[in-house]
Design an enzyme around this catalytic site. Structure first.
Site, PDB file in Angstrom:
ATOM      1  N   ASP A  82      33.031  44.975  41.407  1.00  0.00           N
ATOM      2  CA  ASP A  82      33.718  44.970  40.114  1.00  0.00           C
ATOM      3  C   ASP A  82      34.635  43.762  39.972  1.00  0.00           C
ATOM      4  OD1 ASP A  82      34.354  46.182  37.630  1.00  0.00           O
ATOM      5  OD2 ASP A  82      36.175  47.054  38.476  1.00  0.00           O
ATOM      6  N   HIS A  83      34.715  43.228  38.768  1.00  0.00           N
ATOM      7  CA  HIS A  83      35.610  42.121  38.445  1.00  0.00           C
ATOM      8  C   HIS A  83      35.547  40.992  39.470  1.00  0.00           C
ATOM      9  CE1 HIS A  83      37.660  43.532  34.830  1.00  0.00           C
ATOM     10  NE2 HIS A  83      37.572  44.740  35.340  1.00  0.00           N
ATOM     11  N   ASP A 104      33.621  38.278  36.058  1.00  0.00           N
ATOM     12  CA  ASP A 104      34.605  38.405  34.996  1.00  0.00           C
ATOM     13  C   ASP A 104      34.964  37.027  34.451  1.00  0.00           C
ATOM     14  OD1 ASP A 104      36.617  38.990  33.268  1.00  0.00           O
ATOM     15  OD2 ASP A 104      37.815  40.160  34.673  1.00  0.00           O
ATOM     16  N   GLY A 207      39.223  50.511  32.291  1.00  0.00           N
ATOM     17  CA  GLY A 207      40.530  51.086  32.002  1.00  0.00           C
ATOM     18  C   GLY A 207      40.462  52.545  31.603  1.00  0.00           C
ATOM     19  N   GLY A 208      39.676  53.318  32.351  1.00  0.00           N
ATOM     20  CA  GLY A 208      39.460  54.711  31.975  1.00  0.00           C
ATOM     21  C   GLY A 208      40.639  55.631  32.245  1.00  0.00           C
ATOM     22  N   THR A 231      42.488  53.777  38.891  1.00  0.00           N
ATOM     23  CA  THR A 231      43.874  54.204  39.086  1.00  0.00           C
ATOM     24  C   THR A 231      43.995  55.711  39.243  1.00  0.00           C
ATOM     25  OG1 THR A 231      44.625  52.288  37.804  1.00  0.00           O
ATOM     26  CG2 THR A 231      46.203  54.085  38.129  1.00  0.00           C
TER      27      THR A 231
END
Length: 281
Positions: A82-83, A104, A207-208, A231
């Site tokens: 990811d990213h 990204d 950003g869930g 998070t």
């Protein structure tokens, strides 16, 4: 069950009108807890790690663990980087067997973002891996070190980007942000709906953590097929461990180990049920 590709999972999600959870992990216990939840609910899933987390979880250590765990799982599991911020680490992830990578380029111009994405896609093809990119800018940053403003994805930019790259999955910015929201997020469902109608590619929501179950389901109804959760899982693990120490003065390592697994399991399970991917493996 062998490792699977991200695009295959997302194409099936499109047909079934659900979303696949992409869950960030940081250690063995989180990997175990996430897959335990997926197996219990018979759900396909993605486990991932972002480049900014590698100072804590070196890729050469956690990467093979993720790949091995997915290969031994009873459900289809894709392994995602990811990213990705550097081509060096993206290539390392591909060499380790990750089945998808995200580059990204959201801070770049549209043209530079497209060129960077195409470069990564050419490399990923050598490994039969899929590629995710981001258009617009999701707020915050993956590790909370920056307070980046949200730049909503433009419909015309999304159309141009997909037409030029043919990327396998496209992350969009519709008012979502990484980390903990300071207030209830206000998602722009109209933009999401327009993008979904304009490009034939699985859409991704970053950003869930902090988005309501109702808004998750609304996003899924408008074409979101991959949802990133980081998070919330880290917080669930920390909370579960804190409860353990509050309840007992003497905690051995193996009890700690069990509680970390449980913390990841509980959060992943909850989100799978919201995303509607249970019994879709």
């Amino acid at each position: 069950m062998p490792l699977v590709g991200m695009r295959d999972l997302l194409n099936k999600a499109e047909k079934g009108k659900y979303a696949v959870g992409s869950f960030s992990v940081a250690n063995m216990e989180m990997v175990m807890g996430a897959i335990k939840a997926g197996e219990e609910l018979n759900s396909p899933m993605i486990i991932q790690i972002a480049e900014v987390r590698l100072n804590y979880s070196p890729l050469h250590l956690i990467g093979p663990m993720m790949v091995s765990a997915a290969s031994a799982a009873k459900i289809p599991v894709a392994i995602h980087f990811d990213h990705g911020l550097t081509l060096e680490k993206v290539n390392e992830a591909l060499e380790l067997g990750f089945t998808s990578v995200m580059i990204d380029g959201s801070k770049c111009s549209l043209k530079d973002n497209m060129n960077l994405t195409k470069k990564v896609m050419d490399e990923a093809k050598k490994y039969n891996a899929d590629v995710e990119a981001e258009i617009g800018r999701v707020g915050g940053s993956e590790d909370g070190s920056e307070n980046l403003s949200i730049l909503c994805t433009g419909v015309n930019e999304a159309k141009e980007f997909y037409s030029e790259t043919g990327v396998d999955a496209l992350a969009v910015a519709i008012g979502n942000a990484h980390g903990v929201y300071l207030e209830n997020p206000k998602l722009n469902f109209n933009i999401l709906d327009e993008i979904n109608k304009s490009v034939d590619v699985p859409l991704v929501l970053h950003g869930g953590t902090g988005i309501s179950d109702e808004d998750f389901r609304k996003c899924i109804s408008l074409g979101i097929r991959k949802i990133n959760i980081a998070t919330a899982t880290f917080a669930s693990v920390e909370e579960n461990v804190r409860k353990l120490y509050n309840q007992s003065e003497n905690v051995d390592y193996f009890k700690l180990h069990e509680k970390e697994i449980e913390g990841a399991y509980l959060n992943v399970k909850r989100h799978i049920l919201v995303f509607g991917s249970q019994n879709k493996a």
